[in-house]
Design an enzyme around this catalytic site. Structure first.
Site, PDB file in Angstrom:
ATOM      1  N   LEU A 125       0.838  -1.210   0.000  1.00 49.05           N
ATOM      2  CA  LEU A 125       0.000   0.000   0.000  1.00 49.05           C
ATOM      3  C   LEU A 125       0.864   1.247   0.000  1.00 49.05           C
ATOM      4  CD1 LEU A 125      -2.952   1.155   0.646  1.00 49.05           C
ATOM      5  CD2 LEU A 125      -2.227   1.101   3.036  1.00 49.05           C
ATOM      6  N   CYS A 126       0.471   2.240  -0.810  1.00 51.11           N
ATOM      7  CA  CYS A 126       1.123   3.556  -0.717  1.00 51.11           C
ATOM      8  C   CYS A 126       0.031   4.622  -0.853  1.00 51.11           C
ATOM      9  CB  CYS A 126       2.217   3.707  -1.769  1.00 51.11           C
ATOM     10  SG  CYS A 126       1.605   3.881  -3.449  1.00 51.11           S
ATOM     11  N   ALA A 127       0.423   5.853  -1.141  1.00 51.75           N
ATOM     12  CA  ALA A 127      -0.563   6.936  -1.175  1.00 51.75           C
ATOM     13  C   ALA A 127      -1.535   6.782  -2.343  1.00 51.75           C
ATOM     14  CB  ALA A 127       0.145   8.286  -1.234  1.00 51.75           C
ATOM     15  N   MET A 147      -4.084   4.777  -0.713  1.00 50.97           N
ATOM     16  CA  MET A 147      -4.907   5.416   0.318  1.00 50.97           C
ATOM     17  C   MET A 147      -5.952   6.361  -0.270  1.00 50.97           C
ATOM     18  SD  MET A 147      -4.168   4.171   3.258  1.00 50.97           S
ATOM     19  CE  MET A 147      -4.648   5.260   4.615  1.00 50.97           C
TER      20      MET A 147
END
Ligand SMILES: [Fe+2]
Length: 393
Positions: A78-80, A106
């Protein structure tokens, strides 16, 4: 580091949430920087085992980072926004570690909407239904009430096409759009949804707010009748419940389902400090809670506009509680003295959310915002509750 390609395996936010909620033993690898990770986390209804290794660590020492990961677990990265996490997934797979990318990161988590049907009595279910639309990443709740071929949408998020599609699938059309108040934590989809569907829009801004959105006023005590067909109706009563904002309204659906906006949550009350008038708005909130909500029947079901964490989501996936329970468990409802209540609200003062002033201006119709700017303003969880002390559980 590998270059992310179109073949990078991915998982959608909705799938990931379902699996996390079911308690599947996933390992979430969050590659955002420390500041982003500390400010806002991906949360399921059950605890997700999470490992935080920033993307820049992978750039500096990919083999060292890979070595920190187990080989026998299903890893989701997961990242932004899903870009750097995709590159990490490709790097892991090249090293023989199975992993998938959380599509959209996100940002997608913050925008994902999950509809959950709210249980009502069997006799009521014959003529109407109410859906709680849970924006899981932000803890924002909106509602769709349907009776016959007519629907009301309350507190919609800005993804208005989602609500249009959802109401269409219910076999209905939108006949009224309501906001409980001028939101400070997210951009309302109310005005746009009303214009697109041709339905009237109502929000009460209250004194001190300059509202430029076109509104068709509704008065305290007024009732909307939804359904239209013989035997298929539900009434929605407008209740003025000032405090969180001067114009905050609650909507009583049928006999006992109360959409409280940010007036009353399932573990706390709405913060009255976002306008810089904590004493004045705090007094209004006290009177609303004591004189209006306290007089409703014990079996009134409180359906709020926000929640603070997954522990507020019930076993049936709904965020709701009977008023009788909240009277016992919400600390702020135990305070019988107005001065003590106001003092507690002052003591609970905290900084406002980052872009709250801009979001309020947008929700008043004073500025227009869309695209990346709107996404940036809405990042992060809501901070709408005034939590003076932990709720009794
Ligand atoms: Fe609010």
């Amino acid at each position: 580091m590998a270059e992310a390609g179109p073949a990078t395996p991915s998982i959608e936010v909705g799938d990931l949430l379902s699996r996390a909620d079911a308690g599947e033993p996933l390992l979430l690898l969050d590659v955002r920087n420390d500041e982003e990770f500390d400010a806002w986390r991906f949360e399921g209804r059950r605890l997700i085992e999470t490992l935080h290794i920033p993307y820049f660590d992978f750039i500096e020492d990919a083999p060292g980072c890979v070595d920190r990961l187990p080989r026998n677990r299903e890893i989701v990265v997961l990242c932004a926004q899903g870009g750097s996490s995709a590159m990490v997934v490709d790097t892991l797979r090249e090293a023989g570690v199975g992993a998938r990318n959380v599509a959209g990161g996100m940002v997608a988590y913050g925008e994902y909407l999950q509809p959950v049907r709210v249980p009502v009595d069997a006799a009521e279910a014959v003529s109407w239904e109410i859906w709680q639309v849970n924006r899981r990443g932000k803890g924002c709740l909106s509602y769709v009430v349907r009776s016959g071929r007519e629907a009301i949408v309350v507190d919609p998020s800005r993804d208005v096409q989602w609500y249009e599609g959802f109401v269409r699938r219910l076999g209905a059309r939108i006949v009224q759009v309501l906001d409980t108040h001028v939101h400070a934590d997210h951009l309302s989809g109310g005005p746009a949804l009303a214009i697109r569907s041709g339905a009237p829009y109502f929000v009460k801004a209250g004194e001190g707010f300059e509202l430029r959105q076109p509104v068709e006023p509704l008065a305290d005590g007024q009732e909307l009748r939804l359904g239209g067909e013989a035997g298929v109706t539900v009434q929605v009563r407008i209740m003025a419940t000032p405090g969180h904002t001067p114009g905050s309204s609650s909507y009583l659906v049928g006999r006992r389902h109360l959409l409280t906006g940010d007036t009353l949550f399932v573990k706390s009350v709405g913060r009255p400090d976002l306008g810089g008038h904590v004493v004045e708005w705090g007094r209004a909130l006290f009177r609303t809670l004591r004189e209006r909500l306290a007089k409703l029947p014990e079996d009134t079901v409180v359906l709020p506009a926000h929640y603070a964490g997954p522990d507020e989501i019930g076993p049936d996936a709904v965020v709701a509680a009977p008023l009788a329970v909240l009277r016992r468990t919400v600390p702020e409802l135990q305070i019988a003295d107005e001065e003590v209540f106001v003092a507690a609200m002052r003591a609970a003062l905290k900084p406002p959310p980052a872009a709250y002033a801009e979001i309020i201006r947008a929700n008043l119709g004073l500025v227009e915002v869309e695209g990346d700017k709107a996404t940036e303003w809405e990042l992060g969880k809501n901070q709408c509750a005034a939590r003076t002390m932990p709720a009794v559980s």
